[in-house]
Design a protein around this motif. Structure first.
Motif, short mmCIF file in Angstrom:
data_model
loop_
_atom_site.label_atom_id
_atom_site.label_comp_id
_atom_site.label_asym_id
_atom_site.label_seq_id
_atom_site.Cartn_x
_atom_site.Cartn_y
_atom_site.Cartn_z
N GLN A 132 0.83 -1.21 0.00
CA GLN A 132 0.00 0.00 0.00
C GLN A 132 0.86 1.26 0.00
OE1 GLN A 132 -3.51 0.57 0.06
NE2 GLN A 132 -3.47 -1.53 -0.69
N GLN A 133 1.94 1.22 0.79
CA GLN A 133 2.83 2.38 0.84
C GLN A 133 3.48 2.63 -0.52
OE1 GLN A 133 4.82 1.21 4.30
NE2 GLN A 133 3.59 2.59 5.56
N LEU A 134 3.86 1.54 -1.16
CA LEU A 134 4.47 1.64 -2.49
C LEU A 134 3.47 2.23 -3.49
CD1 LEU A 134 7.31 0.58 -3.32
CD2 LEU A 134 6.14 -1.33 -4.40
N THR A 194 3.86 5.74 -5.51
CA THR A 194 3.82 5.76 -6.99
C THR A 194 2.76 6.76 -7.46
OG1 THR A 194 4.00 3.37 -6.69
CG2 THR A 194 3.98 4.14 -8.93
N HIS A 195 1.61 6.80 -6.78
CA HIS A 195 0.55 7.76 -7.15
C HIS A 195 1.03 9.19 -6.99
CE1 HIS A 195 -2.84 5.35 -8.23
NE2 HIS A 195 -2.71 4.61 -7.15
N ARG A 196 1.78 9.41 -5.89
CA ARG A 196 2.27 10.77 -5.62
C ARG A 196 3.22 11.23 -6.71
NH1 ARG A 196 4.33 9.63 -0.48
NH2 ARG A 196 2.49 8.83 0.52
N LEU A 197 4.03 10.30 -7.22
CA LEU A 197 5.03 10.63 -8.25
C LEU A 197 4.38 11.00 -9.58
CD1 LEU A 197 7.88 8.03 -7.68
CD2 LEU A 197 7.99 10.50 -7.35
N LYS A 198 3.16 10.45 -9.80
CA LYS A 198 2.52 10.65 -11.12
C LYS A 198 2.05 12.09 -11.32
CE LYS A 198 1.06 6.01 -12.24
NZ LYS A 198 -0.03 5.05 -12.21
#
Ligand SMILES: NC(=O)C1=CN([C@@H]2O[C@H](COP(=O)(O)OP(=O)(O)OC[C@H]3O[C@@H](n4cnc5c(N)ncnc54)[C@H](O)[C@@H]3O)[C@@H](O)[C@H]2O)C=CC1
Ligand SMILES: [Mg+2]
Length: 371
Positions: free
Chosen positions: A361-363, A367-371
């Motif tokens: 979940q953390q990963l 990943t969502h934040r980076l997008k």
């Protein structure tokens, strides 16, 4: 013989290191049983996994070799199935183990014959190939033995919160083996007594010739996710505040997949998909379970739980924040000071599933934040 054949095969076409050569000769002597104490020399000269495995295999099957190994072994003690723990100077708890010679003296001091040590069961061996055994000393007065051994017999469930996961696994195996022998003293076909081999790897009914091997019951355990939350449940018998992944015994004839689908449907009324194997573990309760752990998902639009109240007291969805807090704050003494919500100790495979889910979940979030 297998060892010799394989080592020759694997060394074919290249020069043997002198150490490998000595090990090969010792193994050959050992396999022909030409050199009685060879196993001891052999065990000390090899540290590889294969050598240790072959050595243990021999001890399991060869009563004489096993008796010989017991003379120089490390023995774990249990009192009515509670393992003996000791505190190190730095205050850390560990499973106590005694050299055979020292244990004989201790047994004599508490009024037990030194030959009682032969009742021990083979557990395994250390990284240094020192054989390990477990011994039940329930007939001896507990406090006298604790004093003599400078340790305390601790209920295994409690011990899981005090010792490392690898020590927990060893203590669990020792207890499971002792319990299996205590409860398999009679043949279920003839009712006649069964007798053990020296290592305790099986029992035989002399009357029918039936051989009984220690057994584990397969249990599936599954962490169900709806994509952003995970489902944990508690049985009324769990210590207050503890929630775990869903679990259940496999029925006769069932596959792991079938058992997982059925258990989730029975216990919380949901249909799971995307099963993903995570790992397995021996669990000593109630009578030795073989835990097969998986992750699974449900459709995020179908998350309404319908609890089977006969099995579960509660089941609910937990957020990543709740799970992270529980993982970061394991209770020290859950029975006396239970937190509102906590998860099984790190040794339990349920804990592994929950940690894996939290990491994933953390990963996903990063990943969502980076997008
Ligand atoms: N290591 C871990 O992380 C975890 C281990 N477990 C272990 O898994 C075991 C099974 O989980 P549950 O949810 O309680 O199972 P379960 O949901 O199948 O319910 C237990 C009931 O199943 C029946 N049953 C069927 N076959 C059985 C068998 N071979 N032995 C005993 N009972 C049998 C009995 O009526 C028993 O009361 C537990 O005893 C527990 O010790 C459970 C959760 C976490
Ligand atoms: Mg269950």
């Amino acid at each position: 013989m297998l060892f010799v054949t394989q080592s020759f095969e694997s060394n074919c076409g290249r020069l043997l290191h002198p150490r490998q050569f000595i090990v090969g000769i010792l193994a050959m002597l050992q396999s022909f049983k030409l050199f009685n104490n060879c196993n001891l020399v052999f065990s000390r000269s090899c540290s590889g996994y294969v050598s240790r495995t072959r050595y243990l295999m021999r001890l399991k099957e060869d009563d004489e070799a096993c008796r010989e190994a017991l003379k120089f072994a490390n023995v774990l003690l249990y009192h009515k199935l509670a393992p003996l723990l000791q505190k190190t100077r730095s205050g850390v708890c560990k499973v106590a183990s005694f050299k055979t010679a020292d244990l004989k003296q201790i047994l004599e001091k508490v009024g037990k014959d030194k030959h009682f040590i032969n009742e021990s069961f083979l557990l395994g061996c250390t990284d240094k190939s020192e054989p390990q055994f477990s011994l039940e000393v329930g007939e001896v007065e507990r406090s006298a033995l604790e004093q003599e051994c400078r340790g305390t017999f601790v209920d295994l469930r409690k011990a899981f919160f005090m010792i490392t996961p690898s020590e927990s696994a060893l203590a669990a195996k020792g207890q499971a083996l002792l319990r299996w022998h205590q409860t398999n003293g009679f043949c279920s076909a003839t009712g006649q007594p069964t007798t053990r081999n020296q290592s305790g790897s099986f029992r035989v009914c002399q009357s029918s010739g039936i051989t009984y091997y220690p057994k584990m019951s397969p249990v599936v355990i599954v962490l169900v996710s709806d994509g952003s939350r995970c489902l944990l449940a508690r049985q009324a018998m769990f210590p207050p505040g503890m929630y775990s992944a869903l679990s259940g015994f496999c029925d006769m004839g069932e596959s792991v997949e079938e058992a997982l689908h059925r258990e989730v449907a029975e216990e919380v009324g949901l249909e799971v998909e995307n099963l993903q194997y995570s790992g397995s573990q021996h669990w000593p309760f109630p009578q030795s379970s073989f835990m097969l752990a998986c992750h699974a998902t449900v459709n995020p639009n179908k998350t309404q739980v319908n609890i089977d109240k006969a099995e579960l007291e509660d089941a609910r969805w937990f957020t990543l924040e709740e799970i992270t807090t529980a993982l970061q704050n394991p209770p020290r003494n859950p029975r006396e000071q239970p937190p509102v919500f906590w998860v099984p100790p790190s040794y339990a495979i349920a804990n592994q599933l929950i940690r894996e889910w939290a990491n994933q979940q953390q990963l996903l979030r990063s990943t969502h934040r980076l997008k």
